[in-house]
Design a protein around this motif. Sequence first.
Motif, PDB file in Angstrom:
ATOM      1  N   GLY A   1      48.835 -18.424 203.296  1.00 46.00           N
ATOM      2  CA  GLY A   1      49.573 -19.625 202.912  1.00 46.00           C
ATOM      3  C   GLY A   1      49.430 -19.974 201.451  1.00 46.00           C
ATOM      4  O   GLY A   1      49.375 -21.148 201.072  1.00 46.00           O
ATOM      5  N   LEU A   2      49.402 -18.934 200.589  1.00 45.40           N
ATOM      6  CA  LEU A   2      49.266 -19.129 199.148  1.00 45.40           C
ATOM      7  C   LEU A   2      50.591 -18.837 198.453  1.00 45.40           C
ATOM      8  O   LEU A   2      51.417 -18.071 198.958  1.00 45.40           O
ATOM      9  CB  LEU A   2      48.190 -18.196 198.588  1.00 45.40           C
ATOM     10  CG  LEU A   2      46.752 -18.437 199.050  1.00 45.40           C
ATOM     11  CD1 LEU A   2      45.835 -17.345 198.515  1.00 45.40           C
ATOM     12  CD2 LEU A   2      46.271 -19.816 198.604  1.00 45.40           C
ATOM     13  N   PRO A   3      50.814 -19.404 197.273  1.00 40.22           N
ATOM     14  CA  PRO A   3      52.011 -19.029 196.504  1.00 40.22           C
ATOM     15  C   PRO A   3      51.913 -17.585 196.056  1.00 40.22           C
ATOM     16  O   PRO A   3      50.825 -17.056 195.812  1.00 40.22           O
ATOM     17  CB  PRO A   3      52.000 -20.008 195.324  1.00 40.22           C
ATOM     18  CG  PRO A   3      50.582 -20.466 195.201  1.00 40.22           C
ATOM     19  CD  PRO A   3      50.005 -20.438 196.589  1.00 40.22           C
ATOM     20  N   PHE A   4      53.072 -16.950 195.908  1.00 40.15           N
ATOM     21  CA  PHE A   4      53.141 -15.523 195.607  1.00 40.15           C
ATOM     22  C   PHE A   4      54.022 -15.298 194.388  1.00 40.15           C
ATOM     23  O   PHE A   4      55.104 -15.885 194.272  1.00 40.15           O
ATOM     24  CB  PHE A   4      53.708 -14.775 196.810  1.00 40.15           C
ATOM     25  CG  PHE A   4      53.918 -13.297 196.583  1.00 40.15           C
ATOM     26  CD1 PHE A   4      52.857 -12.468 196.249  1.00 40.15           C
ATOM     27  CD2 PHE A   4      55.181 -12.735 196.723  1.00 40.15           C
ATOM     28  CE1 PHE A   4      53.047 -11.105 196.044  1.00 40.15           C
ATOM     29  CE2 PHE A   4      55.381 -11.380 196.528  1.00 40.15           C
ATOM     30  CZ  PHE A   4      54.308 -10.561 196.180  1.00 40.15           C
ATOM     31  N   ALA A   5      53.550 -14.449 193.466  1.00 40.70           N
ATOM     32  CA  ALA A   5      54.333 -14.081 192.282  1.00 40.70           C
ATOM     33  C   ALA A   5      54.568 -12.581 192.300  1.00 40.70           C
ATOM     34  O   ALA A   5      53.610 -11.803 192.362  1.00 40.70           O
ATOM     35  CB  ALA A   5      53.604 -14.503 191.010  1.00 40.70           C
ATOM     36  N   PHE A   6      55.832 -12.185 192.227  1.00 36.77           N
ATOM     37  CA  PHE A   6      56.160 -10.758 192.290  1.00 36.77           C
ATOM     38  C   PHE A   6      56.572 -10.238 190.916  1.00 36.77           C
ATOM     39  O   PHE A   6      57.337 -10.870 190.188  1.00 36.77           O
ATOM     40  CB  PHE A   6      57.296 -10.481 193.280  1.00 36.77           C
ATOM     41  CG  PHE A   6      57.542  -9.013 193.449  1.00 36.77           C
ATOM     42  CD1 PHE A   6      56.731  -8.258 194.280  1.00 36.77           C
ATOM     43  CD2 PHE A   6      58.542  -8.377 192.734  1.00 36.77           C
ATOM     44  CE1 PHE A   6      56.925  -6.889 194.405  1.00 36.77           C
ATOM     45  CE2 PHE A   6      58.745  -7.012 192.846  1.00 36.77           C
ATOM     46  CZ  PHE A   6      57.928  -6.264 193.682  1.00 36.77           C
ATOM     47  N   ALA A   7      56.078  -9.041 190.593  1.00 38.96           N
ATOM     48  CA  ALA A   7      56.292  -8.433 189.275  1.00 38.96           C
ATOM     49  C   ALA A   7      57.589  -7.636 189.238  1.00 38.96           C
ATOM     50  O   ALA A   7      57.581  -6.408 189.104  1.00 38.96           O
ATOM     51  CB  ALA A   7      55.110  -7.550 188.914  1.00 38.96           C
ATOM     52  N   SER A   8      58.700  -8.326 189.335  1.00 33.78           N
ATOM     53  CA  SER A   8      59.983  -7.637 189.287  1.00 33.78           C
ATOM     54  C   SER A   8      60.262  -7.068 187.897  1.00 33.78           C
ATOM     55  O   SER A   8      61.120  -6.193 187.751  1.00 33.78           O
ATOM     56  CB  SER A   8      61.114  -8.592 189.675  1.00 33.78           C
ATOM     57  OG  SER A   8      62.340  -7.925 189.790  1.00 33.78           O
ATOM     58  N   HIS A   9      59.524  -7.530 186.889  1.00 35.81           N
ATOM     59  CA  HIS A   9      59.767  -7.043 185.525  1.00 35.81           C
ATOM     60  C   HIS A   9      59.342  -5.587 185.355  1.00 35.81           C
ATOM     61  O   HIS A   9      59.741  -4.948 184.385  1.00 35.81           O
ATOM     62  CB  HIS A   9      59.072  -7.945 184.499  1.00 35.81           C
ATOM     63  CG  HIS A   9      57.588  -8.073 184.677  1.00 35.81           C
ATOM     64  ND1 HIS A   9      57.034  -8.721 185.755  1.00 35.81           N
ATOM     65  CD2 HIS A   9      56.548  -7.652 183.921  1.00 35.81           C
ATOM     66  CE1 HIS A   9      55.712  -8.685 185.652  1.00 35.81           C
ATOM     67  NE2 HIS A   9      55.402  -8.047 184.557  1.00 35.81           N
ATOM     68  N   PHE A  10      58.524  -5.044 186.284  1.00 37.24           N
ATOM     69  CA  PHE A  10      58.260  -3.602 186.211  1.00 37.24           C
ATOM     70  C   PHE A  10      58.341  -2.896 187.561  1.00 37.24           C
ATOM     71  O   PHE A  10      58.165  -1.682 187.615  1.00 37.24           O
ATOM     72  CB  PHE A  10      56.910  -3.302 185.538  1.00 37.24           C
ATOM     73  CG  PHE A  10      55.691  -3.751 186.303  1.00 37.24           C
ATOM     74  CD1 PHE A  10      55.179  -3.001 187.334  1.00 37.24           C
ATOM     75  CD2 PHE A  10      55.045  -4.919 185.947  1.00 37.24           C
ATOM     76  CE1 PHE A  10      54.044  -3.405 188.028  1.00 37.24           C
ATOM     77  CE2 PHE A  10      53.907  -5.334 186.624  1.00 37.24           C
ATOM     78  CZ  PHE A  10      53.404  -4.574 187.671  1.00 37.24           C
ATOM     79  N   ALA A  11      58.620  -3.619 188.636  1.00 36.10           N
ATOM     80  CA  ALA A  11      58.796  -2.983 189.950  1.00 36.10           C
ATOM     81  C   ALA A  11      60.023  -3.568 190.651  1.00 36.10           C
ATOM     82  O   ALA A  11      59.927  -4.089 191.760  1.00 36.10           O
ATOM     83  CB  ALA A  11      57.541  -3.178 190.807  1.00 36.10           C
TER      84      ALA A  11
END
Length: 337
Positions: free
Chosen positions: A188-198
């Motif tokens: 139940g934590l916030p999630f940040a996704f690295a779309s800038h390299f994946a």
Amino acid sequence: MTLRLDNIPISVLDLSPIVQGSTPSESLRNTLDLARNAENWGYTRFWLAEHHNMPGIASSATSVVIGHVASGTSKIRVGSGGIMLPNHAPLVIAEQFGTLESLFPGRIDLGLGRAPGTDQLTLQALRRDPMRNGQEFPELLAELQAYFDPSLSSESMHVRAIPGEGLTIPIWLLGSSGYSAQLAGQLGLPFAFASHFAPQNTVGALNLYRSYFKPSAVLDEPYAMVGVNVVAADSNQEALRLATSMQQSFLNLIRNKPSQLPPPVDNINELCSDNERIAIQERLDSSMVGNADTVKSKLQAFLEKTQANEVMVNSMIYDHEARLRSYEIVSEIAREQ
């Protein structure tokens, strides 16, 4: 559901790039200058990333740079995007971020990743076990959380994080695949996704995060932030040329020759083979390059595709003034909707 740029937070990811012919000292001054401008332009947070043995990145001592930025600004949130937790003892991170939160209350974010953020030799220099490969991350995370809130531990805490204990510091999980997405959802934590390299993993990871999400004391609903590369300029032609610095940087990584951020060139195709060009395109597929209208259209399409709650912009541009202008254009796009 249609999201609009004017009703979601826009934030900054800064790698404190060291450009060719420059020094880490100048890069760190530029980082603070960017943060001050980002604060004035209405950006929500300013994150710095942990990388080691990278000649083009000055933010290796991430907690120190966060303090530098927070002390030179007044209201923008400042944090890590991220701290690579298996590189550190959780107690040390709890104390560092407890200190930062004590100095700058209500302004510190703690984004965590599990990758080493470096090569195998540097991993050993960090005293990280090369055989573990990050699988101890959930246990390290639980230990870190317990330093902030001892009630989360099943055992009596004989070691305390001072400063740190009792402080509420938002913890984010960062990822470029499904592992952290699933874990962030379960916790139940916030999630940040690295779309800038994946970019190819973006939608799948976000769907996984949302499908595994369980409400927690931190969040009632999923909250996903997505990192994107943006190179904005006053003309499409200028933006395309500025973006060749970022492309060259990735080309050097592909060749296993990391370097300082190179100046732009007129034609990136003259510097790489067809296979390398395809690899660069795959890594930078979600990048948004162009004038205000072009970037606005691409950002809006990206929001509709990902349903992200927040966008974090990374702009790897050689010239500092051009880099500032890129972030200014993004802020203008967000305000004009």
